[in-house]
Design an enzyme around this catalytic site. Structure first.
Site, PDB file in Angstrom:
ATOM      1  N   GLU A 148      64.780  23.092  55.186  1.00 50.91           N
ATOM      2  CA  GLU A 148      63.352  23.083  55.511  1.00 50.91           C
ATOM      3  C   GLU A 148      63.214  23.166  57.023  1.00 50.91           C
ATOM      4  O   GLU A 148      63.834  22.381  57.746  1.00 50.91           O
ATOM      5  CB  GLU A 148      62.652  21.808  55.029  1.00 50.91           C
ATOM      6  N   GLU A 177      64.789  15.050  50.273  1.00 52.94           N
ATOM      7  CA  GLU A 177      64.676  14.193  51.459  1.00 52.94           C
ATOM      8  C   GLU A 177      64.884  12.723  51.092  1.00 52.94           C
ATOM      9  O   GLU A 177      63.992  11.892  51.229  1.00 52.94           O
ATOM     10  CB  GLU A 177      63.331  14.410  52.158  1.00 52.94           C
TER      11      GLU A 177
END
Length: 356
Positions: A268, A157
């Protein structure tokens, strides 16, 4: 007439088979498994029989496992040795391994990208060599243990950069050089065949944020070029922003593919079975999905369909479906698991992976 009677069921079966295998990667992140087992937790399949979690996942259609890798965590959680042990079990169960390198001793995400202890925080040349050597060491360790790795994500991320302070977004040349070094740590490793190299950002529904990052990092004048990586991964959570619509995700994935030419994955995602007090309104085109086990199935199927209908869309990973000691999974919802946190029994939603 007899020929048509026989042929029709065969066509139906063929179509069903193709529909249920449209994604190359049908995955789950079960990084917490060894920690859960150390705490005495045992898992049960949908019939209540105790089995290793990896076997339960495999039986329900999961074919790939994502594992977070930390550098030097204080208690050893998610370090290299931990991940080798987990990956051996994953491979023995017949699933592929996807390593998510955090380049940190702890959690790395848009709000935290802390440089590991002992790594440079003031010289980018030193830091990029450390990144290269560490990444190659991780890959070589898996190779020496006879473990094939399908995907390596170079950062977790990283929309706001990685390895702060040198890799903060006020210096995209540094970010690009870090990513280039990490990519070649994979390429120069002894792993064979070579894993696919992924760059992974959060807020996968936000095309403007995705475009801003990739345009900046690829035009920074540094070493990173598009051929350094193979895959674009995104996180897609429905409970952090009402703008995270399925429609926005569809647009973002298609644009990522058409603009950068990479295969794309949602790496995710979660859906709650209980969310009595959400901190944010849910996106408008998800409000018909209930907070329930059946709702989990519906949500995953809808996201998977979006990925599958995107040119180059190849995978979906559910984040920590069995972390029973952390049912909220960091969200304001009470329970996002596909395993009942009180009974440790797999919920029927886990079988959704066999349908995507």
């Amino acid at each position: 007439m007899l020929g048509k009677t026989v042929l029709l069921p065969l066509l139906v079966l063929l179509c069903h088979s193709l529909a249920s295998a449209s994604l190359v990667y049908r995955g789950a992140d079960i990084s917490s498994l060894l920690i859960e087992e150390k705490a005495g937790i045992e898992y049960k399949n949908v019939n209540g029989q105790t089995q290793p979690l990896e076997n339960i996942l495999k039986a329900n259609g999961v074919n790939s496992v994502r594992q977070r890798v930390w550098v030097n965590p204080s208690d050893g959680s998610y370090n290299l040795d931990y991940n080798v042990k987990l990956a051996k079990r994953v491979k023995a169960a017949g699933m592929s391994v996807y390593l998510d390198l955090h380049f940190s001793d702890t959690w790395a995400d848009p709000s935290h990208q802390t440089t590991p202890r002992g790594w440079s925080t003031n010289d980018i040349g030193t830091l990029t060599w450390q990144v290269y050597n560490y990444t190659m060491e991780v890959c070589n360790t898996f190779a020496s243990n006879g473990i094939d790795v399908s995907i390596v994500a170079i950062g977790n991320e990283i929309r706001n950069g990685l390895l702060w302070p040198l890799g903060k977004p006020d210096n995209y040349a540094n970010i690009a050089n870090i990513l280039h070094s990490a990519a070649f740590g994979v390429k120069d490793s002894t792993l064979s065949p070579k894993p696919k190299i992924m760059i992974h950002l959060d807020n996968g529904w936000d095309w403007s944020a995705q475009k801003f990052f990739y345009n900046r990092v690829l035009s920074s004048g540094a070493n990173l070029v598009k051929s350094d990586f193979d895959l674009i991964g995104v996180s897609y959570y429905p409970f952090y922003n009402p703008s995270a619509t399925l429609s926005a995700l569809t647009t973002s994935l298609k644009n990522l593919r058409s603009t950068y030419g990479k295969d794309v994955l949602v790496v995710e995602t979660d859906w709650p079975v209980s969310c009595p007090n959400p901190a944010y309104a849910f996106p408008s085109d998800l409000k018909d999905i209930p907070f329930s086990v059946a709702g989990q199935t519906t949500f995953v199927q809808r996201v998977a369909n979006i990925v599958a209908q995107t040119p180059g869309g190849i995978g979906l990973y559910y984040w920590e479906p069995a972390w029973v000691q952390n049912a909220a999974l960091g969200s304001s919802c009470a329970d996002n698991l596909m395993v009942d946190w009180s009974t440790r029994q797999a919920r029927t939603s886990l079988s959704v992976f066999a349908t995507i």
